[in-house]
Design a protein around this motif. Structure first.
Motif, PDB file in Angstrom:
ATOM      1  N   VAL A 262       0.379  10.653   1.777  1.00  0.00           N
ATOM      2  CA  VAL A 262      -0.060   9.564   2.241  1.00  0.00           C
ATOM      3  C   VAL A 262      -1.334   9.214   2.920  1.00  0.00           C
ATOM      4  CG1 VAL A 262       0.413   7.405   4.130  1.00  0.00           C
ATOM      5  CG2 VAL A 262       2.207   8.441   2.831  1.00  0.00           C
ATOM      6  N   ARG A 263      -2.447   8.478   2.777  1.00  0.00           N
ATOM      7  CA  ARG A 263      -3.591   8.694   2.996  1.00  0.00           C
ATOM      8  C   ARG A 263      -4.147   7.255   3.973  1.00  0.00           C
ATOM      9  NH1 ARG A 263      -8.106   8.282  -1.614  1.00  0.00           N
ATOM     10  NH2 ARG A 263      -7.639   6.311  -2.541  1.00  0.00           N
ATOM     11  N   LEU A 264      -5.053   7.276   4.548  1.00  0.00           N
ATOM     12  CA  LEU A 264      -5.580   6.213   5.236  1.00  0.00           C
ATOM     13  C   LEU A 264      -6.799   5.394   4.241  1.00  0.00           C
ATOM     14  CD1 LEU A 264      -6.253   4.494   7.822  1.00  0.00           C
ATOM     15  CD2 LEU A 264      -8.061   6.049   8.523  1.00  0.00           C
ATOM     16  N   CYS A 265      -6.776   4.151   4.394  1.00  0.00           N
ATOM     17  CA  CYS A 265      -7.648   3.367   3.751  1.00  0.00           C
ATOM     18  C   CYS A 265      -8.350   2.293   4.755  1.00  0.00           C
ATOM     19  CB  CYS A 265      -6.791   2.573   2.548  1.00  0.00           C
ATOM     20  SG  CYS A 265      -6.401   3.583   1.211  1.00  0.00           S
ATOM     21  N   PHE A 266      -9.415   2.294   4.397  1.00  0.00           N
ATOM     22  CA  PHE A 266     -10.318   1.110   5.035  1.00  0.00           C
ATOM     23  C   PHE A 266     -10.430   0.078   4.200  1.00  0.00           C
ATOM     24  CE2 PHE A 266     -11.442   5.382   6.774  1.00  0.00           C
ATOM     25  CZ  PHE A 266     -11.275   4.974   8.036  1.00  0.00           C
ATOM     26  N   ARG A 267     -10.547  -1.370   4.406  1.00  0.00           N
ATOM     27  CA  ARG A 267     -10.754  -2.707   3.903  1.00  0.00           C
ATOM     28  C   ARG A 267     -11.793  -3.429   4.442  1.00  0.00           C
ATOM     29  NH1 ARG A 267      -5.803  -5.486   0.987  1.00  0.00           N
ATOM     30  NH2 ARG A 267      -5.463  -5.949   3.446  1.00  0.00           N
ATOM     31  N   LEU A 268     -12.814  -3.692   3.974  1.00  0.00           N
ATOM     32  CA  LEU A 268     -13.963  -4.570   4.521  1.00  0.00           C
ATOM     33  C   LEU A 268     -13.752  -6.008   3.981  1.00  0.00           C
ATOM     34  CD1 LEU A 268     -16.182  -4.524   6.614  1.00  0.00           C
ATOM     35  CD2 LEU A 268     -17.777  -4.171   4.609  1.00  0.00           C
ATOM     36  N   VAL A 269     -13.759  -6.899   5.089  1.00  0.00           N
ATOM     37  CA  VAL A 269     -13.439  -8.194   4.419  1.00  0.00           C
ATOM     38  C   VAL A 269     -14.777  -9.110   5.247  1.00  0.00           C
ATOM     39  CG1 VAL A 269     -12.216 -10.388   4.766  1.00  0.00           C
ATOM     40  CG2 VAL A 269     -10.918  -8.143   4.790  1.00  0.00           C
ATOM     41  N   ALA A 270     -15.285 -10.057   4.326  1.00  0.00           N
ATOM     42  CA  ALA A 270     -16.443 -10.441   4.500  1.00  0.00           C
ATOM     43  C   ALA A 270     -16.097 -11.813   5.064  1.00  0.00           C
ATOM     44  CB  ALA A 270     -17.423 -10.806   3.418  1.00  0.00           C
ATOM     45  N   PRO A 271     -17.069 -12.359   6.207  1.00  0.00           N
ATOM     46  CA  PRO A 271     -16.830 -13.704   6.706  1.00  0.00           C
ATOM     47  C   PRO A 271     -16.391 -14.860   5.124  1.00  0.00           C
ATOM     48  CG  PRO A 271     -18.799 -12.859   7.600  1.00  0.00           C
ATOM     49  CD  PRO A 271     -18.374 -11.882   6.540  1.00  0.00           C
TER      50      PRO A 271
END
Length: 990
Positions: A262-271
């Protein structure tokens, strides 16, 4: 023929061994009780000698030493008294293999193995295990090049070993390789041979990269570091110190490099659209299962549901989340605020924070974290320049080159653009005033480089419009390096729009059918003719790269008819392989009979000074090379190269000779504009439009390296834009093309004889006429039939007539033409049926084609059992089955459904149209969803050509069936037989 296999033992020994189809099969009644040498295995000495010859044909220059051979024991399926032949082994002739019958059993055999350095051997087939080992070799070498390796201490001894670090994409690729391991690769024994092989390769490649280091310290760490580059990795140290070092390295690896489920994921969400520009960004944390990337669990669910979601992979996922966040903060310090929370799940950002994260996204991904960013960042609309050009005066196609041409002056204007959208002056001023690096333009977020924006605006201030030659517009992509910003696009108006449009052939005005052209052009061929005429009037060379079978020949001949309908012009020189000279001459006589066509080749060819009297001069690549100086003294109206891949190497004498020919216009015809490297496309296009793509070194740097090595999609787009206006490529699979095609296309492939074939052919003819006057009746018929059979064999291949088992390559015009057809068919993913009436000829072709294309070549003949026949048909019909199937005409001409094929090749003719049609119908029948191309091979200037013409005359006049087989020919008079059997000068390739 040799088949190379890859081997890996549990101890990490890697290498290649080979089976030889020509070694005799073992005989006897019992299998050996203990390992003995493999009966078909090539000796290590022969393998090394063949490799040495391939690298350096001159034995006097070979250096001493070389790869050190080894022997390994493999557990292989065996039957009777020997090992079962591998599926890739093609034995010569039909009927080889182990002689015993019975159930397969596992037995151990000793094989000589040569280390992987310097292999595989050219000209040999690769077995499944050989291909697999090469894939692991490529993967391991790539990991070392990218630094995805760490040094560790061996589990069994005090030795440094290099080990691959597998994460992210690398882990997925490793999993796919492990799952795709062929059974034959497991013959060396061991549980996880993939990992054993990969570790051995990585360790070897890392030592190569580091070189030899001198082990000069007794300290355990220094010794270990020095051994990381030493030959075998061993170092001297106390056992306790080695154990402690091993544990420290394990903990270090677990912290940053261990393979985790299992690994860490980052998700960037724009306005959202209505949010303020500065606020509303958020960075979400998720956990992803490496084995199943679609499983993405938000951090808030990890905290709420504990291990319920991810229990399949880790017992406490929240600990993985915290540990990975702690690692990631080193690369992205902004995570400090999130770690201050008790249960971190997301991070709020402003626009500057969002840009800071995006700028570090590549580092996080390289470290093994998952990174999900908005699509506009993954595929950004770059800030660049767009050139708009328009011809002066009326827009549209003007009929004469003087009014157009590549030297015509056109008006142009530069604009700044984001992607393909031009920016207005107001938008430019708004961008100039913005302070943040991320700006919303027309409802979408974009990254604006301040320096690039300033450079672009300064460029426009120096001059946004003016005049330039039309050729400069066409080749603007090659001048991109001189611009301050990337070139986002070139937009044309009027005829420039037609030329630059991706579907230019559909936008051009149709060309009326020229008088004297007897062919009926299909719609896509009429569009191709319009495109050729259009470029011809502009003075621009063209590359017609239609798929095989779409009629490049008739389109070129139609262009000649258009150009010559208004009066006499200088001649056109058409250069082609010897194997298709006869095709061109006959097609020209058939479709443009009013043109004066001359074939220039052979020992008794006309003086070059007389060639100007003709309309179309057909010659060969070899003849052009020999007559280079004389042919260059003539100013040709057009020079055409057919099978243009013959000039793909611009440095050859042949290519230089053709480039030196002066011509008003140049055309390249090819079904494979790129075979192996993009430099081949450069060579073809530099022939039709010299200098268009700049020097080869610049082309390689701008397109070749980015596309071939790095799969750079942007560079590929730029290349298509630069070359698209001058290359017309239509595929048989294109619905706009296939709708124009009939279901079956029959062509006669005119082949030439080699000098050796011609000599044998003439000897057979002379022998028959020396005997025919002395016999009558049945004996005379028998002699004629036997002579025809021998002449057919001579036309097929000298080894077929002589039956001496001599080498196949380079001795037969038919075999050369067959290889060309298979090359194009395989490149298009097509399948081919090849019919011959001679089982011996099929047996000769099987090992040759198998080695030439490195594919399975099944052969269905009279000796094939019903069970094997059914299995052969099923395998050929399957999607991943062989690309070619050889069939004897009698055994394979009826009773089988082979609709997977859309090419049918008749290598030698039965001279009975009904029999040939019946064989063709193995592919052309109910269930066939593609058009079928039928290639009938005929050697020009021989018995084959004359009988083919007689049959076609009968077909066209009365549609009467010719008698079965060739018996009707035996009734001809001796004088008529002399005419039919005679060998003419055009039969021999020049």
């Amino acid at each position: 023929m040799w088949v190379l296999h890859g081997v890996c033992t549990a101890g990490g020994r890697l290498g290649f061994w080979a089976e030889d189809s020509r070694l005799p099969a073992r005989t006897g009644a019992r299998l050996p009780a203990r390992p003995v040498p493999h009966p078909f295995a090539v000796t290590a000495a022969d393998l090394i000698a063949a490799r040495t010859r391939a690298d350096d044909p001159d034995p006097t220059t070979a250096e001493p030493g070389g790869p050190h051979p080894d022997e390994v024991v493999l557990r292989l399926p065996s039957v009777g008294t020997g090992p079962a032949a591998s599926p890739e082994l093609v034995r010569e002739p039909v009927g080889g293999g182990t002689s015993g019958r019975g159930a397969l059993r596992w037995r151990e055999w000793v094989v000589p193995v040569v280390p992987v350095d310097g292999f595989p051997l050219p000209g040999c087939r690769l077995g499944a295990s050989g291909r697999y080992l090469l894939e692991i070799l490529d993967f391991g070498a790539d990991l070392v090049r990218r630094g995805r390796v760490v040094p560790v201490v061996d589990r069994t001894e005090a030795a440094t070993r290099w080990r691959a670090v597998l994460s992210g994409v690398d882990a997925a690729r490793a999993a796919a390789l492990r799952a795709g391991m062929p059974p034959s690769f497991r013959a060396g024994g061991g549980a996880d041979l993939f990992r054993v092989a990969l570790d051995a390769i990585v360790d070897r490649e890392a030592r190569k990269a580091l070189g030899e280091l001198k082990n000069s310290s007794s300290h355990v760490v220094d010794a270990w570091v020095a051994a990381a580059g030493a030959g075998d990795g061993r170092f001297a140290a106390e056992r306790g110190a080695v154990v402690e070092l091993r544990e420290r390295l394990r903990r270090w690896g677990a912290d940053g490099f261990a393979e985790k489920p299992v690994r860490l994921c980052f998700r960037l969400v724009a306005p959202l659209q209505g949010a303020a520009h500065e606020e509303g960004w958020r960075l979400e944390f998720l956990l992803q299962a490496v084995a199943e990337p679609s499983v993405l669990v938000p951090a808030r669910d990890v905290w709420q549901r504990g291990d319920a979601v991810l229990r399949r992979w880790v017992p406490r996922p929240e600990e993985v989340l915290l540990a990975d966040l702690g690692r990631a903060v080193r690369l992205y310090p902004g995570l400090d605020r999130a770690l201050a929370a008790k249960r971190p799940a997301r991070l709020k950002l402003d626009v500057d924070g969002a840009y800071d994260f995006l700028s570090r996204a590549a580092l996080l991904a390289q470290a093994g974290f998952g990174v999900l960013v908005p699509s506009w960042w993954r595929q950004p609309r770059r800030l660049g320049l767009t050139l708009t050009a328009a011809p002066r005066g009326a827009a549209g196609i003007v009929a004469t080159e003087s009014e157009l041409g590549h030297r015509a002056i056109v008006d142009f204007r530069w604009d700044l653009s984001l992607g393909d959208e031009k920016l207005t002056q107001a938008e430019l001023m708004s961008l100039a005033k913005a302070k943040a690096p991320l700006v919303r333009v027309r409802g979408q977020w974009v990254h604006v480089d301040r320096k690039r924006l300033a450079a672009g605006m300064a460029f426009l201030e120096r001059g946004a419009g003016g005049e330039m030659p039309a050729a400069q517009v066409l080749f603007q992509h090659d001048r991109e390096a001189a611009l301050p910003l990337p070139l986002n696009g070139v937009v044309g108006r009027g005829w420039l729009a037609d030329l630059l449009a991706p579907d230019a052939e559909h936008r051009l005005e149709p060309v009326p059918t020229p008088p004297g052209l007897t062919a009926t052009l299909r719609p896509y061929q009429r569009r191709g003719l319009a495109w050729l005429v259009f470029l011809d009037r502009l003075g621009l060379g063209a590359c017609l790269a239609d798929d095989m079978g779409l009629g490049k020949t008739v389109q070129l001949l139609a262009l000649e008819a258009v150009n010559r309908q208004d009066g006499k012009r200088p001649p056109t020189l058409l250069v082609c392989p010897m194997s298709v000279v006869g095709n061109w001459r006959r097609e020209a006589e058939k479709f443009v009979p009013h043109l004066d066509v001359h074939v220039h080749h052979g020992a008794d060819r006309d003086p070059v000074r007389l060639l100007g009297e003709h309309d179309l001069v057909i010659t060969t690549y070899a003849t052009v090379t020999r007559d280079a100086a004389e042919l260059a003294a003539i100013t040709w109206d057009r020079v055409v190269v057919d099978e243009a891949q013959n000039v793909k190497n611009s440095a050859t004498r042949q290519a230089r000779a053709i480039r030196a020919l002066p011509a008003r216009h140049r055309i390249a015809l090819t079904g494979t504009p790129v075979e192996n490297r993009l430099a081949e496309l450069w060579s073809v296009l530099d022939f039709v439009n010299p200098g268009m793509l700049g020097p080869l070194t610049t082309f390689r740097a701008r397109y070749g390296v980015p596309i071939e090595r790095h799969r750079d999609a942007e560079a590929a787009v730029r290349l298509r834009r630069a070359t698209g206006p001058l290359v017309l490529r239509r595929l048989k699979s294109d619905p706009r093309v296939i709708g124009d095609l009939p279901e079956k296309i029959e062509t006669t492939q005119s082949c030439t004889l080699t000098a050796e074939q011609a000599s044998l052919y003439q000897a057979v003819v002379e022998d028959m006429f020396a005997r025919i006057s002395e016999i009558q009746g049945v004996k005379r018929k028998g002699l004629v039939l036997a002579t025809m059979t021998r002449l057919k064999q001579a036309c097929n291949h000298p080894a077929h007539l002589l039956g001496d088992g001599s080498p196949v390559p380079g001795r037969s015009g038919k075999v050369d033409r067959l290889e060309e057809i298979l090359d194009e068919a395989f490149a298009d993913g097509d399948k081919v049926l090849c019919f011959t009436q001679f089982t011996a000829f099929g047996s000769l072709l099987v090992p040759h084609l198998a080695a030439r294309f490195d594919v399975d070549v099944p052969f269905l003949h009279g000796g094939t059992s019903r069970r094997d026949r059914d299995a052969m048909v099923r395998r050929f019909q399957s999607e991943d089955g062989p690309g070619v199937l050889l069939l004897s005409l009698k055994a394979g001409g009826t009773g089988v459904n082979l609709t997977a094929a859309n090419h049918v090749v008749h290598l030698d003719r039965w001279w009975n149209p009904a029999v040939e049609d019946q064989a063709t119908d193995r592919a052309f029948r109910i269930g066939q969803d593609r058009h079928v191309q039928v290639h009938k091979f005929v050697c020009v200037g021989t018995l084959e050509e004359r009988v083919d013409r007689m049959i076609e005359d009968k077909r066209g006049l009365s549609r009467l069936a010719v008698g079965a087989g060739e018996d009707w020919l035996t009734e001809l008079s001796t004088e008529r037989l002399r005419e039919v059997f005679a060998l003419t000068p055009e039969a021999v390739g020049g």
